[in-house]
Design an enzyme around this catalytic site. Structure first.
Site, PDB file in Angstrom:
ATOM      1  N   GLU A 396       0.831  -1.204   0.000  1.00  0.00           N
ATOM      2  CA  GLU A 396       0.000   0.000   0.000  1.00  0.00           C
ATOM      3  C   GLU A 396       0.869   1.259   0.000  1.00  0.00           C
ATOM      4  O   GLU A 396       1.724   1.440   0.863  1.00  0.00           O
ATOM      5  CB  GLU A 396      -0.924  -0.011   1.219  1.00  0.00           C
ATOM      6  CG  GLU A 396      -1.905  -1.175   1.165  1.00  0.00           C
ATOM      7  CD  GLU A 396      -2.567  -1.481   2.486  1.00  0.00           C
ATOM      8  OE1 GLU A 396      -3.726  -1.921   2.474  1.00  0.00           O
ATOM      9  OE2 GLU A 396      -1.928  -1.285   3.533  1.00  0.00           O
ATOM     10  N   ARG A 412       4.272   1.206   2.022  1.00  0.00           N
ATOM     11  CA  ARG A 412       4.280   0.218   3.090  1.00  0.00           C
ATOM     12  C   ARG A 412       5.298  -0.860   2.723  1.00  0.00           C
ATOM     13  O   ARG A 412       5.229  -1.457   1.648  1.00  0.00           O
ATOM     14  CB  ARG A 412       2.878  -0.377   3.231  1.00  0.00           C
ATOM     15  CG  ARG A 412       2.764  -1.596   4.133  1.00  0.00           C
ATOM     16  CD  ARG A 412       1.308  -1.987   4.292  1.00  0.00           C
ATOM     17  NE  ARG A 412       1.142  -3.279   4.949  1.00  0.00           N
ATOM     18  CZ  ARG A 412      -0.004  -3.721   5.473  1.00  0.00           C
ATOM     19  NH1 ARG A 412      -1.093  -2.972   5.400  1.00  0.00           N
ATOM     20  NH2 ARG A 412      -0.082  -4.903   6.042  1.00  0.00           N
ATOM     21  N   ARG A 476      -0.679  -0.809  15.913  1.00  0.00           N
ATOM     22  CA  ARG A 476      -1.243   0.307  15.142  1.00  0.00           C
ATOM     23  C   ARG A 476      -1.865   1.304  16.110  1.00  0.00           C
ATOM     24  O   ARG A 476      -3.057   1.288  16.390  1.00  0.00           O
ATOM     25  CB  ARG A 476      -2.246  -0.221  14.126  1.00  0.00           C
ATOM     26  CG  ARG A 476      -1.569  -1.054  13.042  1.00  0.00           C
ATOM     27  CD  ARG A 476      -2.552  -1.534  12.005  1.00  0.00           C
ATOM     28  NE  ARG A 476      -1.872  -2.285  10.957  1.00  0.00           N
ATOM     29  CZ  ARG A 476      -2.487  -2.845   9.912  1.00  0.00           C
ATOM     30  NH1 ARG A 476      -3.804  -2.723   9.786  1.00  0.00           N
ATOM     31  NH2 ARG A 476      -1.800  -3.511   9.010  1.00  0.00           N
TER      32      ARG A 476
END
Length: 541
Positions: A396, A412, A476
């Site tokens: 990504e 990414r 995250r």
């Protein structure tokens, strides 16, 4: 010797008194306060009780930056006890306000919290009372805040717990941070079970020529599971800078194509861009057809047909996002038959200065290695082209035009630890590694956002790159926006703003709301799709 003995006795007594002292441990989480939520966590608190006592009251002082007229209510809740098997846990393992619960995500769940007190008479210092008897061991409390709906999105509050009493006696306050946390407002654009949908994921956002905000995302009807599932592309519009959002529209759905169930015709991971030459809005998305509800990443095959491989689809809007065209399949234009999976880089694409449209893309090649790159159109979206990947083992990505004709791809990287960055001057025929590659932007292997703001497009008169992601290498969390004033060579800490320190899915997308304000749409810890607005000057000051 006598003096030494006296000192030892005094020290021993001091330690005994310290151990016997009751302490209120206070956590001030840096998370958004949602204007469309009844309860928001302001403080989490813990008391370790050794004997039968009762909490009497807790005093809160608001900072000078807090406009009290924006606060509707402050509440004190008791959260119960902790299990004996839980060790070294400062704050309750049960979530007071879940962002996923089928039982509601906008107010405290009475199954987990007992209301003690509430005040709507706000003052710089308030006191909330309780008659809650404490159980032996760990006891939890929390403070909730509800804001008035007309509170500015750029508004802030700060507060701290200054006093507390047990059995009529003051106790020690132990905050987790030295200074009061400055909290920011937000809107839960999409929350669990809105429109009877289990989950919303993969945010993208753009600002049209008319100033309308167009938010895109996956409508994941049954669960948060990735493709292949029952997933459509949703759109929300805001015409007032993100303060309010119109009802959700379904922009792309493949429903029951070719007689297969809707869940085997999922379409998702949207990327959105605005063609500034004609104000056409484009969405790119991946359609997966007939994979038996298995993960598309591993079950999309080689070939070109929908029954063989995932399809790259587009849809466009010519009326500022109010309605959308039928899906347009461009797989035959851009996919190499040897690739297993071709899809867009979710988030957003760009319209270059010369009008070229660019979407970031990712694909799994014939050796099953993922690669990131770009696809572009020179004729307003009629025909699309892909050349070479920027870097292997990447997925990504987001793209920005850092100089006229020069594209930066921020990726990414499956190696983890930091973002990969490359630059092309010929639309991906050749790529050069950027000096910041794998050095300056930590990541936990997650999607991120990158936008370039030209001097004439913002009130500072500076060229700025803005970047957002989970600013960590594990988990995250710590969603942060960073500013660079040297085309991404450095991202100084003094030009960074932390928005959400707690865990979520972590995807984000940035856009300029106007010349003074940046907007971010992201997967926060408090709602599936959250929107916040931050004055651009804060990144400079």
């Amino acid at each position: 010797m006598k003096q030494i003995l006296i000192c030892l006795i005094a020290l021993l007594c001091s330690n005994i008194n310290a151990q016997a002292s009751d302490t209120l441990f206070v956590k001030s989480p840096q998370v958004p306060i949602l204007l469309n939520r009844t309860d928001n966590v302001l403080f989490k608190m813990r008391i370790e009780n050794r004997e039968e006592k009762q909490l009497n009251n807790i005093t809160i002082a608001f900072g000078k930056d807090t406009r009290l007229e924006n606060i509707r209510s402050v509440r004190l809740y008791y959260g119960g006890t902790e299990g004996s098997s839980v060790k070294n846990k400062n704050y309750q393992s049960t979530t007071y306000l879940s962002s996923n619960s089928v039982h509601g995500v906008k107010k405290a769940n009475p199954a987990y919290s007992v209301l003690q007190d509430e005040t709507k008479k706000l003052a710089p210092v308030i006191r909330l009372t309780s008659k809650q008897p404490l159980f032996k061991g760990i006891n939890y409390f929390w403070i909730s805040i509800e804001m008035n709906k007309n509170t500015p999105l750029t508004g802030k509050i700060s507060a701290q717990v200054t006093e507390a009493q047990l059995d009529g006696q003051p106790i020690i306050i132990q905050p987790d941070k030295k200074a009061p946390v400055q909290r920011r407002m937000g809107i839960g654009v999409r929350q669990a079970w809105d429109d009877n949908v289990a989950a919303y994921r993969i945010p993208g956002i753009v600002t049209t020529n008319k100033g309308t905000l167009i938010a895109t995302y996956d409508i994941r009807y049954n669960s948060s599971t990735d493709l292949q599932e029952k997933i459509d592309i949703g759109v929300s519009r805001s015409t007032d800078g993100g303060k309010s959002w119109e009802p959700m529209r379904v922009a792309i759905t493949m429903k029951g194509t070719n007689g297969l169930p809707h869940a085997q015709n999922g379409i998702g991971d949207p990327s959105v861009l605005v063609d500034k030459q004609n104000n056409t809005i484009w969405i790119a998305a991946a359609w997966t057809h007939g994979m038996g509800n298995q993960l598309a990443w591993w079950n999309s095959g080689q070939g070109m047909a929908p029954t063989e491989t995932a399809q790259l689809m587009l849809a466009k809007s010519c009326d500022d996002g109010k309605s959308w065209s039928k899906p347009i399949n461009i797989t035959q234009q851009v996919k190499n038959p040897s690739w297993f999976f071709l899809l867009q880089g979710p988030g957003k694409g760009i319209c270059m200065k010369d009008g070229t449209l660019v979407f970031p893309i990712q694909y799994i090649d014939s050796m099953r290695i993922p690669n990131a790159g770009i696809m572009y159109s020179k004729d307003n979206g009629k025909h699309w082209h892909i050349h070479n990947p920027a870097r292997s083992n990447t997925t990504e990505s987001q793209v920005a035009e850092i100089e006229p004709g020069v594209l930066m791809l921020n990726m990414r990287d499956n190696r983890g630890g930091s973002r990969a960055v490359a630059v092309t001057r010929d639309f991906g025929k050749t790529w050069q590694e950027h000096p910041s590659n794998r050095k300056t932007l930590p990541e936990p292997v997650c999607m991120a956002s990158l936008i370039k703001i030209a001097p004439e497009e913002n009130s500072t008169g500076k060229q700025i790159l803005l970047f957002s992601n989970p600013n960590t290498t594990k988990g995250r969390n710590h969603i942060t926006i960073k500013a660079s004033f040297d085309n991404g060579l450095s991202w100084p800490e003094e030009h960074q703003i932390l928005l959400d320190e707690e865990d979520g899915w972590g995807y984000s997308c940035l856009t300029m709301i106007d010349k003074e304000t940046v907007g971010i749409l992201y997967e926060s810890s408090v709602a599936h799709i959250t929107f916040q607005a931050i004055p651009l000057k804060e990144f400079i000051e």
